[in-house]
Design an enzyme around this catalytic site. Structure first.
Site: not given
Length: 352
Positions: A49, A132, A150
């Site tokens: 990520e 996020y 996203d």
């Protein structure tokens, strides 16, 4: 907003599609394996990520595989030398991520005995982890019902629910809509499913609506404007900055480099000495040598375009405080992309 039953049905439809169409990614546990009880590795989820921020899956795969071969656990990464990690990150861009990567790995090892926290709030306290990333790690690694938002998910939500307000103003509404679909069970698979849908079917241009599992309920498709969404406010033009970069080698066949300050662009990376970067940069070389201007290189950062005039000199006396790297040990791939562009232009002049 649709009722809870309809939202549950939508989520289940997407999960069924994902079970049959999930992308094979080096950091992912396939849905069939997850159903058999194989849990994702939080370290690999987190690493992927961080790497995927502002970067494509295609660009990240090789970096991820190299990182996990060199440092297979968070303990290994935490113990790695800074320069080694920064060199392996070179070319991936957004170098603050690499600095925070090391800080986060060391915090996990020092403060949490090498075990990533499970909950969203605690993840947010770690270096380099924003809302996020905390949601993605919570959902994918620990199956917590957290919502990821996203660019792919924003696109799916804006089309599915016909949200015509332009981004970024529509982000709060898109988050609320995405939360309404996030299931309590299989939240990790669902998070990856909706991102996969946006990446492979509900694409920015020419979406493949005919094969989309949600096409019967997509309001933008029904209105005939799926490809037009999400709308976006026009971007302001990026300013142009100028500068000078100095590529040289000593008579002892050592490249003359510098380590950039930890804070700022390309922070902590090795590179060639440069001037400042602005509309009227200082043209004075960083040390005395017989410099020759050979051309320019261009590079785009998030907020501006950069044009650097490239200067070369050979041989040059080593300035005080420089990083001297023997030619036999020098790997251009360890340089950030901007510095590698300068080297590629300068190498024929210096080697001739």
């Amino acid at each position: 907003m649709r009722d809870d039953l309809k939202c549950m049905q939508t989520a289940q439809t997407l999960l069924t599609w994902y079970d049959a169409n999930a992308r094979v990614l080096p950091w992912r546990v396939a849905p069939c394996d997850r159903a058999q009880g194989r849990a994702p590795d939080p370290y690999r989820v987190w690493l992927s990520e961080i790497m995927l921020q502002q970067t494509t899956v295609a660009a990240v795969k090789a970096y991820f595989e190299r990182f996990t071969a060199l440092w297979p656990t968070v303990q290994d990464l935490a113990a790695a030398p800074d320069d080694a990690v920064m060199a392996e990150w070179a070319g991936l861009g957004y170098y603050a991520r690499a600095r925070n990567l090391l800080k986060c790995a060391r915090a996990v090892v020092t403060d949490y005995d090498g075990v990533f926290p499970h909950d969203h709030a605690t993840l947010l306290t770690l270096p380099g982890i924003g809302p996020y990333t905390a949601s993605a790690v919570s959902a994918i690694a620990f199956d917590a019902p957290e919502t990821v938002l996203d660019g792919n998910v924003e696109r799916v939500m804006s089309r599915l629910f016909l949200v015509e307000m332009p981004l970024p103003k529509s982000k709060p509404e898109l988050m609320t809509l995405a939360q309404s679909l996030t299931p309590q069970l299989r939240a990790g698979d669902y998070a990856q499913a909706v991102m996969d849908l946006g990446a492979t079917v509900c694409t920015p241009k020419s979406p493949a609506c005919g094969i989309c599992p949600l096409n019967r309920e997509c309001r933008a498709l029904a209105a005939g404007i799926a490809a037009e969404l999400p709308r976006k406010d026009p971007k302001k033009p990026k300013p142009v900055r100028l500068g000078h970069v100095y590529v040289s080698r000593t008579i002892a066949d050592e490249w003359i480099l510098e380590k950039r300050p930890e804070k700022g662009l390309l922070g902590g990376m090795l590179g060639w000495p440069t001037s400042d970067w602005n509309e009227a940069p200082n043209a004075s070389p960083p040390f005395t040598a017989n410099w020759h201007a050979i051309g320019e290189v261009r590079h785009t950062f998030t907020h501006f375009h950069l044009i650097l005039q490239v200067h070369t000199a050979l041989p040059a006396a080593a300035p005080e405080g420089a990083v001297l790297l023997p030619n036999a040990e020098f790997r251009p791939s360890d340089l950030p992309t901007l510095m590698r562009k300068a080297f590629d232009l300068a190498r024929t002049t210096i080697d001739s």
